[in-house]
Design a protein around this motif. Sequence first.
Motif, PDB file in Angstrom:
ATOM      1  N   ASP A   1      -0.091   1.496  12.552  1.00 55.94           N
ATOM      2  CA  ASP A   1      -0.419   0.066  12.610  1.00 55.94           C
ATOM      3  C   ASP A   1      -1.874  -0.163  12.211  1.00 55.94           C
ATOM      4  OD1 ASP A   1       2.126  -0.616  13.380  1.00 55.94           O
ATOM      5  OD2 ASP A   1       1.629  -0.851  15.511  1.00 55.94           O
TER       6      ASP A   1
ATOM      7  N   GLN B   1       4.334   1.739   1.558  1.00 53.32           N
ATOM      8  CA  GLN B   1       3.141   0.930   1.305  1.00 53.32           C
ATOM      9  C   GLN B   1       1.930   1.511   2.028  1.00 53.32           C
ATOM     10  OE1 GLN B   1       4.807  -2.852   2.618  1.00 53.32           O
ATOM     11  NE2 GLN B   1       4.423  -3.669   0.563  1.00 53.32           N
ATOM     12  N   VAL B   2       2.115   1.971   3.246  1.00 48.62           N
ATOM     13  CA  VAL B   2       1.000   2.555   4.003  1.00 48.62           C
ATOM     14  C   VAL B   2       0.544   3.848   3.328  1.00 48.62           C
ATOM     15  CG1 VAL B   2       0.215   3.422   6.235  1.00 48.62           C
ATOM     16  CG2 VAL B   2       1.817   1.500   6.150  1.00 48.62           C
TER      17      VAL B   2
ATOM     18  N   LEU C   1      -2.898  -4.526   4.898  1.00 53.94           N
ATOM     19  CA  LEU C   1      -1.752  -4.851   4.060  1.00 53.94           C
ATOM     20  C   LEU C   1      -1.181  -6.208   4.454  1.00 53.94           C
ATOM     21  CD1 LEU C   1       0.059  -1.401   4.059  1.00 53.94           C
ATOM     22  CD2 LEU C   1      -1.490  -2.314   2.329  1.00 53.94           C
TER      23      LEU C   1
ATOM     24  N   MET D   1       8.136  -0.128   4.476  1.00 52.70           N
ATOM     25  CA  MET D   1       6.746  -0.358   4.796  1.00 52.70           C
ATOM     26  C   MET D   1       5.937   0.939   4.793  1.00 52.70           C
ATOM     27  SD  MET D   1       4.584  -2.589   5.341  1.00 52.70           S
ATOM     28  CE  MET D   1       3.171  -3.161   6.168  1.00 52.70           C
TER      29      MET D   1
ATOM     30  N   THR E   1      -2.439  -5.813  13.870  1.00 50.02           N
ATOM     31  CA  THR E   1      -3.688  -5.842  13.109  1.00 50.02           C
ATOM     32  C   THR E   1      -4.838  -6.346  13.954  1.00 50.02           C
ATOM     33  OG1 THR E   1      -3.211  -8.023  12.208  1.00 50.02           O
ATOM     34  CG2 THR E   1      -2.566  -6.120  10.878  1.00 50.02           C
TER      35      THR E   1
ATOM     36  N   GLN F   1      -2.323   0.188   8.423  1.00 45.31           N
ATOM     37  CA  GLN F   1      -1.737  -0.882   7.620  1.00 45.31           C
ATOM     38  C   GLN F   1      -2.377  -2.242   7.887  1.00 45.31           C
ATOM     39  OE1 GLN F   1       2.438  -1.227   8.397  1.00 45.31           O
ATOM     40  NE2 GLN F   1       2.161  -1.780  10.533  1.00 45.31           N
TER      41      GLN F   1
ATOM     42  N   HIS G   1      -1.352   2.922   0.315  1.00 46.35           N
ATOM     43  CA  HIS G   1      -2.649   2.371   0.725  1.00 46.35           C
ATOM     44  C   HIS G   1      -3.629   3.503   1.069  1.00 46.35           C
ATOM     45  CE1 HIS G   1      -5.557  -0.357   2.490  1.00 46.35           C
ATOM     46  NE2 HIS G   1      -5.452   0.247   3.657  1.00 46.35           N
TER      47      HIS G   1
END
Length: 97
Positions: free
Chosen positions: A78, A4-5, A84, A1, A91, A81, A8
């Motif tokens: 957190d 991905q962050v 995502l 993960m 979130t 992301q 991003h």
Amino acid sequence: MMTQVIDHVSNRATATPRLTAARFGESAVSFGDLDKAVHDYQEVLHQHGLSDDAALPAAIMATLPDVSTGTNVVEIIDWLQRDLAPAAPATRLRAVG
């Protein structure tokens, strides 16, 4: 993960480098500055045989001097992301700090 962050953050830095990525306490960091710090730390980590995943927490701590604990770093990750998929429970944050 974490990859991905990092991707991003990099994509947001390309599109909107001056947009604030995160705030904590009295400190704020833009996507452009956070992305640069991540890449700077990745170079250092590669020289020492460490994972790219450590670059984001290191960059957060370097660019947001008010961050004082690992828990704060996790909250900021957190927050970063939040756009995502799949959505993480954190979130629901509207801001950090």
